[in-house]
Write a protein that holds these residues in place. Structure first.
Motif, PDB file in Angstrom:
ATOM      1  N   ALA A 294      40.334  -9.549  -6.901  1.00 22.58           N
ATOM      2  CA  ALA A 294      40.413  -9.629  -8.357  1.00 22.58           C
ATOM      3  C   ALA A 294      39.634  -8.492  -9.005  1.00 22.58           C
ATOM      4  CB  ALA A 294      39.886 -10.983  -8.841  1.00 22.58           C
ATOM      5  N   SER A 295      38.458  -8.198  -8.492  1.00 22.67           N
ATOM      6  CA  SER A 295      37.649  -7.103  -9.044  1.00 22.67           C
ATOM      7  C   SER A 295      38.388  -5.778  -8.935  1.00 22.67           C
ATOM      8  CB  SER A 295      36.307  -7.019  -8.316  1.00 22.67           C
ATOM      9  OG  SER A 295      35.535  -8.183  -8.559  1.00 22.67           O
ATOM     10  N   GLU A 296      39.047  -5.563  -7.803  1.00 22.57           N
ATOM     11  CA  GLU A 296      39.804  -4.323  -7.612  1.00 22.57           C
ATOM     12  C   GLU A 296      40.977  -4.249  -8.586  1.00 22.57           C
ATOM     13  OE1 GLU A 296      42.370  -2.054  -4.103  1.00 22.57           O
ATOM     14  OE2 GLU A 296      40.993  -3.681  -3.592  1.00 22.57           O
ATOM     15  N   HIS A 297      41.692  -5.364  -8.715  1.00 24.20           N
ATOM     16  CA  HIS A 297      42.818  -5.381  -9.655  1.00 24.20           C
ATOM     17  C   HIS A 297      42.346  -5.145 -11.086  1.00 24.20           C
ATOM     18  CE1 HIS A 297      45.615  -6.460  -6.621  1.00 24.20           C
ATOM     19  NE2 HIS A 297      45.318  -7.756  -6.538  1.00 24.20           N
ATOM     20  N   LEU A 298      41.259  -5.787 -11.469  1.00 26.52           N
ATOM     21  CA  LEU A 298      40.757  -5.646 -12.829  1.00 26.52           C
ATOM     22  C   LEU A 298      40.336  -4.215 -13.127  1.00 26.52           C
ATOM     23  CD1 LEU A 298      38.731  -8.967 -13.046  1.00 26.52           C
ATOM     24  CD2 LEU A 298      40.774  -8.401 -14.368  1.00 26.52           C
ATOM     25  N   ALA A 299      39.727  -3.565 -12.164  1.00 23.22           N
ATOM     26  CA  ALA A 299      39.329  -2.169 -12.345  1.00 23.22           C
ATOM     27  C   ALA A 299      40.559  -1.285 -12.566  1.00 23.22           C
ATOM     28  CB  ALA A 299      38.533  -1.692 -11.136  1.00 23.22           C
ATOM     29  N   GLN A 300      41.616  -1.529 -11.793  1.00 22.42           N
ATOM     30  CA  GLN A 300      42.839  -0.742 -11.941  1.00 22.42           C
ATOM     31  C   GLN A 300      43.499  -0.988 -13.294  1.00 22.42           C
ATOM     32  OE1 GLN A 300      45.278  -1.744  -8.576  1.00 22.42           O
ATOM     33  NE2 GLN A 300      43.899  -0.811  -7.085  1.00 22.42           N
ATOM     34  N   LEU A 301      43.513  -2.234 -13.720  1.00 21.18           N
ATOM     35  CA  LEU A 301      44.127  -2.564 -15.004  1.00 21.18           C
ATOM     36  C   LEU A 301      43.339  -1.974 -16.173  1.00 21.18           C
ATOM     37  CD1 LEU A 301      45.068  -6.267 -14.201  1.00 21.18           C
ATOM     38  CD2 LEU A 301      46.681  -4.394 -14.610  1.00 21.18           C
ATOM     39  N   CYS A 302      42.026  -1.959 -16.049  1.00 24.97           N
ATOM     40  CA  CYS A 302      41.195  -1.328 -17.092  1.00 24.97           C
ATOM     41  C   CYS A 302      41.413   0.180 -17.113  1.00 24.97           C
ATOM     42  CB  CYS A 302      39.721  -1.648 -16.855  1.00 24.97           C
ATOM     43  SG  CYS A 302      39.246  -3.349 -17.235  1.00 24.97           S
ATOM     44  N   ASP A 303      41.468   0.807 -15.938  1.00 22.41           N
ATOM     45  CA  ASP A 303      41.698   2.247 -15.862  1.00 22.41           C
ATOM     46  C   ASP A 303      43.050   2.630 -16.454  1.00 22.41           C
ATOM     47  OD1 ASP A 303      39.248   2.624 -14.679  1.00 22.41           O
ATOM     48  OD2 ASP A 303      40.034   2.750 -12.628  1.00 22.41           O
ATOM     49  N   ALA A 304      44.028   1.723 -16.304  1.00 21.99           N
ATOM     50  CA  ALA A 304      45.371   1.991 -16.830  1.00 21.99           C
ATOM     51  C   ALA A 304      45.472   1.728 -18.334  1.00 21.99           C
ATOM     52  CB  ALA A 304      46.400   1.139 -16.091  1.00 21.99           C
ATOM     53  N   GLY A 305      44.405   1.198 -18.924  1.00 19.78           N
ATOM     54  CA  GLY A 305      44.400   0.941 -20.354  1.00 19.78           C
ATOM     55  C   GLY A 305      45.062  -0.354 -20.768  1.00 19.78           C
ATOM     56  N   LEU A 306      45.342  -1.246 -19.801  1.00 22.56           N
ATOM     57  CA  LEU A 306      45.986  -2.511 -20.127  1.00 22.56           C
ATOM     58  C   LEU A 306      44.979  -3.600 -20.465  1.00 22.56           C
ATOM     59  CD1 LEU A 306      48.823  -2.621 -17.438  1.00 22.56           C
ATOM     60  CD2 LEU A 306      48.899  -1.742 -19.775  1.00 22.56           C
ATOM     61  N   LEU A 307      43.766  -3.481 -19.929  1.00 23.92           N
ATOM     62  CA  LEU A 307      42.715  -4.460 -20.193  1.00 23.92           C
ATOM     63  C   LEU A 307      41.496  -3.769 -20.768  1.00 23.92           C
ATOM     64  CD1 LEU A 307      42.664  -6.760 -17.004  1.00 23.92           C
ATOM     65  CD2 LEU A 307      44.075  -6.967 -19.064  1.00 23.92           C
ATOM     66  N   THR A 308      40.690  -4.561 -21.435  1.00 27.60           N
ATOM     67  CA  THR A 308      39.391  -4.107 -21.897  1.00 27.60           C
ATOM     68  C   THR A 308      38.361  -5.169 -21.536  1.00 27.60           C
ATOM     69  OG1 THR A 308      38.176  -3.240 -23.809  1.00 27.60           O
ATOM     70  CG2 THR A 308      39.576  -5.145 -24.180  1.00 27.60           C
ATOM     71  N   VAL A 309      37.097  -4.802 -21.551  1.00 26.36           N
ATOM     72  CA  VAL A 309      36.025  -5.701 -21.113  1.00 26.36           C
ATOM     73  C   VAL A 309      35.105  -6.003 -22.282  1.00 26.36           C
ATOM     74  CG1 VAL A 309      34.083  -6.004 -19.534  1.00 26.36           C
ATOM     75  CG2 VAL A 309      36.121  -4.779 -18.771  1.00 26.36           C
ATOM     76  N   GLU A 310      34.801  -7.278 -22.450  1.00 25.66           N
ATOM     77  CA  GLU A 310      33.816  -7.713 -23.429  1.00 25.66           C
ATOM     78  C   GLU A 310      32.588  -8.202 -22.689  1.00 25.66           C
ATOM     79  OE1 GLU A 310      35.276 -10.049 -26.900  1.00 25.66           O
ATOM     80  OE2 GLU A 310      37.078 -10.215 -25.670  1.00 25.66           O
ATOM     81  N   ARG A 311      31.416  -7.810 -23.145  1.00 24.91           N
ATOM     82  CA  ARG A 311      30.171  -8.241 -22.529  1.00 24.91           C
ATOM     83  C   ARG A 311      29.503  -9.299 -23.393  1.00 24.91           C
ATOM     84  NH1 ARG A 311      28.605  -4.755 -18.459  1.00 24.91           N
ATOM     85  NH2 ARG A 311      29.767  -2.781 -18.375  1.00 24.91           N
ATOM     86  N   SER A 312      29.028 -10.345 -22.757  1.00 29.22           N
ATOM     87  CA  SER A 312      28.272 -11.391 -23.438  1.00 29.22           C
ATOM     88  C   SER A 312      27.061 -11.710 -22.566  1.00 29.22           C
ATOM     89  CB  SER A 312      29.138 -12.639 -23.649  1.00 29.22           C
ATOM     90  OG  SER A 312      28.400 -13.648 -24.293  1.00 29.22           O
ATOM     91  N   GLY A 313      25.927 -11.146 -22.959  1.00 28.44           N
ATOM     92  CA  GLY A 313      24.747 -11.299 -22.116  1.00 28.44           C
ATOM     93  C   GLY A 313      24.948 -10.592 -20.789  1.00 28.44           C
ATOM     94  N   ARG A 314      24.773 -11.330 -19.703  1.00 31.16           N
ATOM     95  CA  ARG A 314      24.940 -10.750 -18.373  1.00 31.16           C
ATOM     96  C   ARG A 314      26.369 -10.885 -17.864  1.00 31.16           C
ATOM     97  NH1 ARG A 314      20.482 -14.108 -15.290  1.00 31.16           N
ATOM     98  NH2 ARG A 314      21.425 -13.056 -13.496  1.00 31.16           N
ATOM     99  N   HIS A 315      27.240 -11.464 -18.673  1.00 32.24           N
ATOM    100  CA  HIS A 315      28.585 -11.747 -18.198  1.00 32.24           C
ATOM    101  C   HIS A 315      29.598 -10.765 -18.789  1.00 32.24           C
ATOM    102  CE1 HIS A 315      27.154 -15.483 -16.421  1.00 32.24           C
ATOM    103  NE2 HIS A 315      26.530 -15.744 -17.563  1.00 32.24           N
ATOM    104  N   ARG A 316      30.666 -10.560 -18.041  1.00 32.33           N
ATOM    105  CA  ARG A 316      31.756  -9.668 -18.456  1.00 32.33           C
ATOM    106  C   ARG A 316      33.046 -10.487 -18.534  1.00 32.33           C
ATOM    107  NH1 ARG A 316      31.532  -4.154 -16.791  1.00 32.33           N
ATOM    108  NH2 ARG A 316      33.537  -4.427 -15.713  1.00 32.33           N
ATOM    109  N   TYR A 317      33.759 -10.309 -19.638  1.00 31.98           N
ATOM    110  CA  TYR A 317      35.014 -11.020 -19.839  1.00 31.98           C
ATOM    111  C   TYR A 317      36.128 -10.004 -20.089  1.00 31.98           C
ATOM    112  CZ  TYR A 317      32.034 -15.092 -20.375  1.00 31.98           C
ATOM    113  OH  TYR A 317      31.105 -16.089 -20.156  1.00 31.98           O
TER     114      TYR A 317
END
Length: 252
Positions: free
Chosen positions: A55-78
């Motif tokens: 999942a981490s690998e897929h999420l990194a690829q999707l973020c690099d492709a511009g399809l996903l973005t990451v929101e940070r809340s404290g120590r957590h990433r969404y």
């Protein structure tokens, strides 16, 4: 002498985006986020049926492709979809994707529930979304501008995508009807936003129009706050309550 090519002036790289949907794990992650939620990697791993490392690998690829973005809340990433256009692309692909064989009653029930009532990013879709839009037309909150008296598909309407032209405008009873549904139309129109107030899509499962845009989002928000439409344990599936049926003037 050949003139230099300006940066970014080439053709769109469709294959690069298509590769992101080609892996079943990544496709399930994108589908899990199509209702506009922000989810942690652990939740997305469970939704996609893959290991946390995959999942981490897929999420990194999707973020690099511009399809996903990451929101940070404290120590957590969404993670969430980068914008509404990604959700539109997912809905459009669902319209042309072959149906997977239904191997269980549970899968059959989920597929039927998605067709009945679901969210499309932040507005209603499926039979419920189409019925609500039709009810707004019947009650004078929306009125067709192309001479067609209902929400049927028009010639050349793209499947499961924002319509290039708007076949409806606000009707003479828009303010009164929407106020009764918990939407302050005047405040909504005055609020600064680049997003259109009215946007319509051809629903992929019903092949009729449903309401999106700021008005569609506000209507879903009001219906949820009043308990007319309830989220369920099934991703993207919502439930219309008896009170909601009466208030919205629809049956599904």
């Amino acid at each position: 002498m050949t003139p230099p090519v300006a940066a970014g002036s080439g053709e769109r790289d469709l294959a690069a985006v298509a590769r992101m949907f080609a892996d079943p794990g990544r496709a399930r992650i994108l589908a899990a986020l199509a209702d506009g939620r922000s989810l942690a990697a652990s939740v997305l791993a469970a939704e996609a049926g893959v290991s946390p490392s995959s999942a981490s690998e897929h999420l990194a690829q999707l973020c690099d492709a511009g399809l996903l973005t990451v929101e940070r809340s404290g120590r957590h990433r969404y993670h969430r979809l980068a914008d509404r256009q990604v959700a539109v692309a997912i809905e459009a692909l669902l319209a042309i994707a072959p149906q997977r064989p239904v191997r269980s009653l549970r899968e059959h029930q989920r597929a039927a529930a998605l067709r009945t009532a679901r969210t499309c990013y932040d507005h209603l879709a499926g039979r419920l979304g189409v019925a609500v839009t039709a009810a707004l037309v019947e009650r004078g909150a929306l009125e067709p501008v192309d001479g067609v008296p209902d929400t049927r598909r028009r010639p050349h309407d793209p499947i499961s995508a924002p319509l290039p032209t708007h076949p409806y405008r606000l009707g003479p009873d828009a303010a009164a009807v929407l106020n009764g549904l918990g939407v302050d139309l005047a405040a909504l129109r005055d609020a600064p936003s680049r997003r259109p107030l009215l946007r319509f899509c051809l629903d992929w499962s019903e092949q009729r129009h449903h309401l999106g845009g700021r008005l569609g989002a506000a209507l879903l928000s009001a219906a949820t706050e009043r308990g007319w439409v309830l989220p369920t344990r099934r991703r993207r599936v919502v439930e219309l309550t008896a009170e909601g049926s009466r208030a919205l003037g629809v049956e599904i």
